[in-house]
Scaffold this active site. Sequence first.
Site, PDB file in Angstrom:
ATOM      1  N   CYS A 140      68.281  59.122  31.877  1.00  0.00           N
ATOM      2  CA  CYS A 140      67.213  58.396  32.950  1.00  0.00           C
ATOM      3  C   CYS A 140      67.972  58.055  34.044  1.00  0.00           C
ATOM      4  O   CYS A 140      67.552  57.665  35.025  1.00  0.00           O
ATOM      5  CB  CYS A 140      66.221  57.772  32.211  1.00  0.00           C
ATOM      6  SG  CYS A 140      66.443  56.657  30.992  1.00  0.00           S
ATOM      7  N   TYR A 141      69.224  57.085  33.606  1.00  0.00           N
ATOM      8  CA  TYR A 141      69.866  56.711  34.840  1.00  0.00           C
ATOM      9  C   TYR A 141      71.499  56.988  34.432  1.00  0.00           C
ATOM     10  O   TYR A 141      72.326  56.326  33.969  1.00  0.00           O
ATOM     11  CB  TYR A 141      69.949  54.791  34.500  1.00  0.00           C
ATOM     12  CG  TYR A 141      68.526  54.252  34.525  1.00  0.00           C
ATOM     13  CD1 TYR A 141      68.106  53.790  35.819  1.00  0.00           C
ATOM     14  CD2 TYR A 141      67.553  53.996  33.378  1.00  0.00           C
ATOM     15  CE1 TYR A 141      66.855  53.334  36.001  1.00  0.00           C
ATOM     16  CE2 TYR A 141      66.447  53.618  33.541  1.00  0.00           C
ATOM     17  CZ  TYR A 141      66.140  53.365  34.705  1.00  0.00           C
ATOM     18  OH  TYR A 141      64.777  52.657  35.087  1.00  0.00           O
TER      19      TYR A 141
END
Lengths: 403, 136
Positions: A140-141
């Site tokens: 997600c990052y």
Amino acid sequence: MPKTIAEINEKIRKGQAVVVNAEEVVEIVKKMGMSKAAQEVDVVTTGTFGPMCSSGAYFNVGHTKPKIKLGGGRSYLNDIPVYTGLAAVDVFLGATAIPDDDPRNKVYPGHFNYGGGHVIEDLVAGKDVRLSSTAYGTDCYPRKKLDTWINIKDMNQATLFNVRNAYQNYNIAVNVSDKMIYTYMGVLKPNLGNANYCSAGQLSPLLNDPYYKTVGIGTKIFLGGGVGYVAWQGTQHAPDSLRGDNGVPKRGAGTLAVIGDMKQMSPRYLVGTSFLGYGCTMTVGIGLPIPILSEEILQYTTVTDDEIFAAVIDYSDAYPNYKPDILGEASYGQLRSGKIEMDGKEIPTAALSSYPRALEIANTLKEWIKKGDFALTDPVELIPGVEQGVTFKPLNERPVEEK
Amino acid sequence: MAVSRRVVLRFPRSLVDQPIVSKLIRDYNLDFNILKASVSPREEGLLVLELMGQSKDFDKAMAYLTEAGVVTQPLSRDIRRNEQRCTDCGACVVMCPTGAFEVDEVTRKVLFEDTKCIACELCLLTCPPRAMELTF
Ligand code: SF4
Ligand code: SF4
């Protein structure tokens, strides 16, 4: 008749409040007498401007595209490491943080030219600072690297959050050894060569409200040139400290944790500071308004430098080794005369906190209130006093046995 | 060419009571201001002078002093205070060996008298906001 904060605020709103600083109130009470003055005076303003190490700030720097999670990696503002153990783009910067490659005290005494406090000063001065980060990357990052200029006005939040400020009183530092020592109280020359102190004395916030009768969570204050609030009792808050007959602590005692929006603060009142051989810190300006709700509260604000005493402590032995010994006491009146006497020896004195700037803060706050720009707040809860049993304990070390 | 220069003169013990300065002023046509004068516990003399006169006279005067056994050193570096950075704390007051800093009794502001400064540089690193600056 005792007043309430709501009544005082009504007068502030109408521009009719009688506001004086903690120096002026002494003369007023002398002239009018205590009970008349308690009716007349609505607010007494205080101020202090000194190095306060337990200061810092947290920031939300905004998300990058693609996103990066700073936590678990390393991030720096102008090469000063920030704490990233929070959500993706929240970081905390401490005033005493120094660059990873600072030589520290390897070349003794170290210079400590630039640290966390200097970054805070640069930010409130409107300067761009460099944010550089590495991260481990997640689904997600995904991003792993970041190197960018950033300005305080581009951050979502830039919040000053100082966990211990405005110490109610402080040590007078001396050195009885025969070699120069370098401390957070400045350079101390051998054989009682100088005595350094650090308090605004009669102007200092908590010395004018020694039993914390008006200050608590949510008290609105002058902080770093802008508006801030008392968040909590400060760390090492020690209301049970030794007090004189006038109730004024004779040792370090109460402290405040304070918070405020850095975007409205100024580099005149948040100054990056260096102590040779010790480290970096930040000099912070704080002003506390004291609502005169009763004669008793007014009485406390009339304290003068001659009535406030502090302990003379040897920083070559007693302080570093946590020994309770003190060499004596001196009043701020004596300290401000430029010398104190110990065992028949005259010791030149130096202040680390600025009295002129503390006065400037008290006067600025006074003007804000008089003009109706700054209303007082009723604290949600007062900070703990003597009766709450809050004490300041040393660490109880329990050695860990290797299994 | 007319010049004005600041010099540090160190007198060994044997010269402290000699009329060296009066000769210096008389024979070389120099005007002077005494910026600092002291005799150390080891009885060496320290004199900081501002000398004004013709450049060639100044050079001759320096040669005379050296010959007489006085150690001379130009005060070429200049210490200035960045007034914007000074917070009037007062930490410098006890560090300065020549008493160049003084606290105003009324305002409590810290006054810097640069004519007393001998550029020893002790205040540079001991001023917490680093307001004292060295210029060349
Ligand atoms: S120590 Fe520095 S900031 Fe403090 S009064 Fe002296 S010159 Fe000013
Ligand atoms: S350099 Fe600083 S400490 Fe040294 S004489 Fe000049 S003012 Fe005083």
